[in-house]
Design a protein around this motif. Structure first.
Motif, mmCIF file in Angstrom:
data_model
loop_
_atom_site.group_PDB
_atom_site.id
_atom_site.type_symbol
_atom_site.label_atom_id
_atom_site.label_comp_id
_atom_site.label_asym_id
_atom_site.label_seq_id
_atom_site.Cartn_x
_atom_site.Cartn_y
_atom_site.Cartn_z
ATOM 1 N N UNK A 257 4.152 10.681 16.184
ATOM 2 C CA UNK A 257 2.625 10.446 15.892
ATOM 3 C C UNK A 257 2.039 10.490 17.235
ATOM 4 N N UNK A 258 2.590 9.682 18.248
ATOM 5 C CA UNK A 258 1.932 9.745 19.541
ATOM 6 C C UNK A 258 1.836 11.154 20.278
ATOM 7 N N UNK A 259 2.945 12.076 20.174
ATOM 8 C CA UNK A 259 3.028 13.248 20.420
ATOM 9 C C UNK A 259 1.906 14.259 19.964
ATOM 10 N N UNK A 260 1.734 13.892 18.478
ATOM 11 C CA UNK A 260 0.785 14.732 17.805
ATOM 12 C C UNK A 260 -0.855 14.432 18.125
ATOM 13 N N UNK A 261 -0.882 13.248 18.115
ATOM 14 C CA UNK A 261 -2.245 12.576 18.709
ATOM 15 C C UNK A 261 -2.571 13.350 20.066
ATOM 16 N N UNK A 262 -1.493 13.448 20.896
ATOM 17 C CA UNK A 262 -1.546 13.692 22.277
ATOM 18 C C UNK A 262 -1.735 15.381 22.554
ATOM 19 N N UNK A 263 -1.011 15.947 21.759
ATOM 20 C CA UNK A 263 -1.035 17.523 21.868
ATOM 21 C C UNK A 263 -1.507 18.200 20.701
ATOM 22 N N UNK A 264 -1.603 17.728 19.707
ATOM 23 C CA UNK A 264 -2.205 18.261 18.538
ATOM 24 C C UNK A 264 -0.947 18.361 17.528
ATOM 25 N N UNK A 265 -1.024 18.933 16.258
ATOM 26 C CA UNK A 265 0.148 18.995 15.580
ATOM 27 C C UNK A 265 0.918 20.243 15.844
ATOM 28 N N UNK A 266 2.255 19.849 15.730
ATOM 29 C CA UNK A 266 3.490 20.874 16.000
ATOM 30 C C UNK A 266 3.600 21.676 14.772
ATOM 31 N N UNK A 267 3.594 23.036 14.936
ATOM 32 C CA UNK A 267 4.013 23.922 13.818
ATOM 33 C C UNK A 267 5.370 24.468 14.293
ATOM 34 N N UNK A 268 6.337 24.502 13.328
ATOM 35 C CA UNK A 268 7.620 25.127 13.556
ATOM 36 C C UNK A 268 7.359 26.750 13.724
#
Length: 114
Positions: A93-104
């Motif tokens: 969640x911290x990585x998504x908040x920092x970099x945006x959502x990750x899409x495979x």
């Protein structure tokens, strides 16, 4: 280390327990020791073959089955928290908040969405 030591000691205590209940439910003709026989050897070994009486350690076997069943029920219904899973989800969640959502991506690696 302490858990392994205590489990080894507990399992070592099962041997005298099972020795003590070895002849529970065994008929006297099968369980008794004859003259000159050691450790409660059978007077009539053929009695077990034709099905008269129960072999020794039958009750111990049932106790072991009961112990395994109780352990399986306990661990199957254990309602604990998975601390590692919670930590990994918080990190994600911290990585998504920092970099945006990750899409495979089709190649199997995650790509940041700008």
């Amino acid at each position: 280390v302490i858990l392994q030591l205590s489990c080894n000691m507990l399992s070592a205590l099962f041997i005298p327990l099972f020795q003590a209940v070895k002849n529970v439910g065994v008929t006297a003709a099968v369980a008794g020791a004859g003259a000159g026989e050691e450790d409660g050897a059978y007077d009539d070994a053929a009695a077990l073959v034709v099905g008269e009486g129960r072999p020794p350690y039958t009750f111990s076997f049932f106790l072991l089955i009961l112990l395994c069943a109780a352990s399986a029920v306990y661990f199957a219904t254990f309602d604990g928290t998975y601390l590692r899973l919670e930590a990994e989800m918080a990190k994600k969640r911290e990585e998504e908040d920092e970099h945006g959502p990750l899409i495979p991506s089709p190649l199997g690696t995650a790509v940041n969405v700008p």
